[in-house]
Enzyme design. Sequence first.
Site, PDB file in Angstrom:
ATOM      1  N   GLU A 174      -0.671  -8.721   0.508  1.00 12.40           N
ATOM      2  CA  GLU A 174      -0.568  -9.983  -0.304  1.00 12.40           C
ATOM      3  C   GLU A 174       0.710 -10.350  -0.676  1.00 12.40           C
ATOM      4  O   GLU A 174       1.327  -9.578  -0.701  1.00 12.40           O
ATOM      5  CB  GLU A 174      -1.715  -9.377  -1.314  1.00 12.40           C
ATOM      6  CG  GLU A 174      -2.078 -10.415  -2.767  1.00 12.40           C
ATOM      7  CD  GLU A 174      -2.761 -10.286  -3.896  1.00 12.40           C
ATOM      8  OE1 GLU A 174      -3.364  -9.254  -4.107  1.00 12.40           O
ATOM      9  OE2 GLU A 174      -2.707 -10.904  -5.113  1.00 12.40           O
ATOM     10  N   GLU A 179       2.055 -16.135 -10.215  1.00  7.55           N
ATOM     11  CA  GLU A 179       0.836 -16.400 -11.199  1.00  7.55           C
ATOM     12  C   GLU A 179       1.780 -16.551 -12.964  1.00  7.55           C
ATOM     13  O   GLU A 179       2.550 -16.237 -12.959  1.00  7.55           O
ATOM     14  CB  GLU A 179       0.273 -15.030 -11.068  1.00  7.55           C
ATOM     15  CG  GLU A 179      -0.154 -14.426  -9.510  1.00  7.55           C
ATOM     16  CD  GLU A 179      -0.613 -12.873  -9.781  1.00  7.55           C
ATOM     17  OE1 GLU A 179      -1.668 -12.793 -10.124  1.00  7.55           O
ATOM     18  OE2 GLU A 179       0.558 -11.935  -9.399  1.00  7.55           O
TER      19      GLU A 179
END
Length: 426
Positions: A174, A179
């Site tokens: 990932e 974020e």
Amino acid sequence: MDSPRSLRRLLLPLVPLLALTALATGPALASPPAAAPAPRTAPAPAAAPAAVTFSDDFDGPAGSTVDGAKWQIETGDNVNNHERQYYTAGNRNAALDGRGNLVITARRENPGNYQCWYGRCEYTSARLNTAGRFTTTYGRVEARMKVPRGQGMWPAFWMLGNDIGQVGWPASGEIDVMENVGFEPSTVHGTLHGPGYSGAGGIGAGYTLPGGQAFADAFHTFAVDWSPGAVTWSVDGTVYQRRTPADLGGRQWVFDKPFFLILNLAVGGYWPGDPDGSTVFPQQLLVDYVRVTSGGAQPAGGPITGIGGKCVDVAGADTANGTPVQLHDCNGTAAQRWTVGSDGTVRALGKCLDVASGGTADGTPVQLWECNGTAAQQWALPAARDIVNPRADKCLDATGGAPANGTRLQIWTCTGAAHQKWTATR
């Protein structure tokens, strides 16, 4: 980054992963070593300049849903991180605003009586991905976005390894491009997750705006520049970290393969915590554009077209050894971008076009296989538009001469027939 997350976000159980990646038919047959190929080779392609391989500017009438040829919308909840939202379909929570933006909206509502892991859902939002539509290996991946604000908000722009349906998470890998958690309005995070370094053990860093500015106050550009063995993160052109296998302490680097893109706005969860009395709803993640460009030093590759104008295609965009190679309508995906190398290989999705088991007989199928330097993976492209395996002295052939989607490709004695003629992009 040693964040307080104890679990990462896995793909929702309701997303039909196996439907996104068609499985190979029949057993995967390895290609044994063979004698050196005849000296009939393809010329080396010139290194291509950087090219846009995926772009969405989200232009369209206000209220329109996203382009279904580029994105699929996930539905359901996510118990893995104890997130509170239910991801809905359609344009209720993900729609164009008519001004060139995608708007992902989180609301405190439950008009559909949705059920979540904790009971009746309290919030709705949206999550989109490009699985089955677009993947990339390397290049610059970027988005210009304006994030929401408030306790419990968790917007993200990230990528997952396209083999997640086969190997699971975190072995799939990932890459979190951006974020943000609401309790850190001035900071975003970029992180790698993989086997042995997932969740709170992910490898990454944060970037903080100067002077107490908040990311929710304006649009910012978030990007990774991704090349073999390296990922570099930037915000508005300012690089803030670079990660290589040396940062993993001997653990496996799983970032040299195709990944797909994800955009979402989560509400609550282990890391951001739940909304509280200070959180105002609705909240919105605005996305001006998403763009992927190839690295200038890498051959960009392109389609190989044959009978009926169909493209040579890796079935289901699956990267597993033994995946069938077939004809399919041309769609511009990575499963149809082939690079003709100076070493005689023809490559897509990081693997090689391969004659199954190194066979030389008429009707031996071709497949995708890990590049291994054998004669089964050597091809010549003479001016006559044949694609020839020199060891077998046979041509790439559409089985039965059929132009239908899903027609399996094989090798066959060269006859000059239309179903053995190909046009390769150099």
